[in-house]
Design an enzyme around this catalytic site. Structure first.
Site, mmCIF file in Angstrom:
data_model
loop_
_atom_site.group_PDB
_atom_site.id
_atom_site.type_symbol
_atom_site.label_atom_id
_atom_site.label_comp_id
_atom_site.label_asym_id
_atom_site.label_seq_id
_atom_site.Cartn_x
_atom_site.Cartn_y
_atom_site.Cartn_z
ATOM 1 N N PRO A 1 0.364 -9.024 7.449
ATOM 2 C CA PRO A 1 -0.664 -7.978 8.356
ATOM 3 C C PRO A 1 -1.938 -8.135 7.266
ATOM 4 O O PRO A 1 -1.411 -8.189 6.249
ATOM 5 C CB PRO A 1 0.020 -6.696 8.649
ATOM 6 C CG PRO A 1 1.656 -7.087 7.574
ATOM 7 C CD PRO A 1 1.652 -8.756 7.434
ATOM 8 N N GLU A 2 -2.719 -7.594 8.541
ATOM 9 C CA GLU A 2 -3.766 -7.850 7.463
ATOM 10 C C GLU A 2 -4.528 -6.525 8.024
ATOM 11 O O GLU A 2 -4.169 -5.688 8.550
ATOM 12 C CB GLU A 2 -5.216 -8.822 7.654
ATOM 13 C CG GLU A 2 -4.625 -10.218 8.002
ATOM 14 C CD GLU A 2 -5.368 -11.342 8.979
ATOM 15 O OE1 GLU A 2 -6.511 -10.943 8.305
ATOM 16 O OE2 GLU A 2 -5.285 -12.350 8.944
#
Ligand SMILES: [Zn+2]
Length: 299
Positions: free
Chosen positions: A2-3
């Protein structure tokens, strides 16, 4: 992994169910999550406090609890948070937040996710400052700021974008998307970028992140929002994971290469391979041509 857009999506979904609630008990089922603290130490520091705010900085989700206690949650590779999942408890549950009328479960098959504690706002700021550069949506993230950082970096620009100490929150997906938007090859050396390219790169980063947030994140690995729903940004990638498909701008076939140790996608026409740097060419020139060297040095 996840960014920024995925973590921001989680934060927005969770905040209404979490903020203002008392953390009755933090049940750390996997001691690796709280290392170096023992699970009991972490829960003793947090139990009974009110979650005043759910914040985000870079890829960290931050539980800001009463009396300046802060829990930094990093999802790493496969972490997800589920709110009020149906029993039985999900597989790979590593932490359970008992919030009274809600239960929040941290699920993480590969167990790289971490929960770190800071007591006091000064400790919170020190933790973040040691790990993260500017937030992309901070108004201080100007082309001039980017230019100062870029000038000091001899790394390929993809590696530069992935460095959380330079700019917080950008990972493999959004770096590819930003470089494609800016028409910059990922192996271009950062300190050779000119001002118009840095302008385009700044815009490319912001546009890619905004598009990701608007699509509620990208689900290419395990990402789910707290209700178990996938994001849709993976359907809107301009270049990432589009190997063999035509570039939407010029029709050239997108290729995959490696940059910064990561699978990286480029349009070979829109993002031309960087030319060799002049100092290398000068070094290769025979020493028996002094007049030519003198002339070329005035370029
Ligand atoms: Zn193209």
């Amino acid at each position: 992994m996840p960014e920024l857009p995925e973590v921001e999506t989680i934060r927005r979904h969770l905040a209404p169910s979490v903020e203002g609630r008392t953390l009755e008990h933090l049940d750390v089922l996997d001691p690796r999550f709280s290392t170096p603290l023992a699970p009991g130490q972490l829960s003793a520091a947090l139990d009974g406090r009110v979650v005043e705010r759910l914040a985000r900085r870079g890829k960290y989700l931050i539980f800001e609890l009463s009396d300046e206690a802060h829990l930094f949650l990093h999802l790493r590779m496969t972490g997800t948070l589920l709110i009020d999942p149906e029993p039985p408890r999900p597989a790979h549950a590593r932490v359970v937040f008992d919030l009274g009328d809600h239960e929040l479960v941290f699920v993480d098959p590969r167990r790289f996710g971490t929960g770190e504690l800071a007591l006091g706002d000064a400790a919170r700021d020190a933790f973040l400052d040691a790990r993260l550069g500017l937030e992309p949506f901070d108004e201080a993230f100007t082309t001039d700021h980017l230019r100062r950082l870029a000038k000091a970096s001899r790394a390929p620009v993809k590696a530069f974008l992935l460095d959380q100490k330079k700019l917080a929150g950008v990972g493999n997906i959004y770096a590819d998307e930003a470089l494609y938007r800016a028409r910059i090859h990922p192996l271009r050396i950062t300190n050779t970028l000119r001002r118009p390219q840095l302008d385009a790169l700044r815009s490319g980063v912001l546009e890619a992140l905004e598009a990701g947030i608007a699509a509620k994140g990208a689900s290419i690995d395990d990402f789910r929002d707290p209700y178990g729903v996938q994001g849709s940004f993976q359907d809107q990638f301009l270049v990432h994971l589009r190997e063999g498909e035509p570039c939407g701008r010029c029709g050239t076939t997108v290729v995959k290469l490696r940059a910064a140790g990561r699978g990286t996608y480029v349009c070979p026409r829109c993002q031309p391979v960087p030319r060799r740097r002049r100092p290398q060419a000068a070094a290769a020139r025979p020493a028996s041509a002094p007049a030519r060297s003198a002339r070329t040095s005035s370029w």
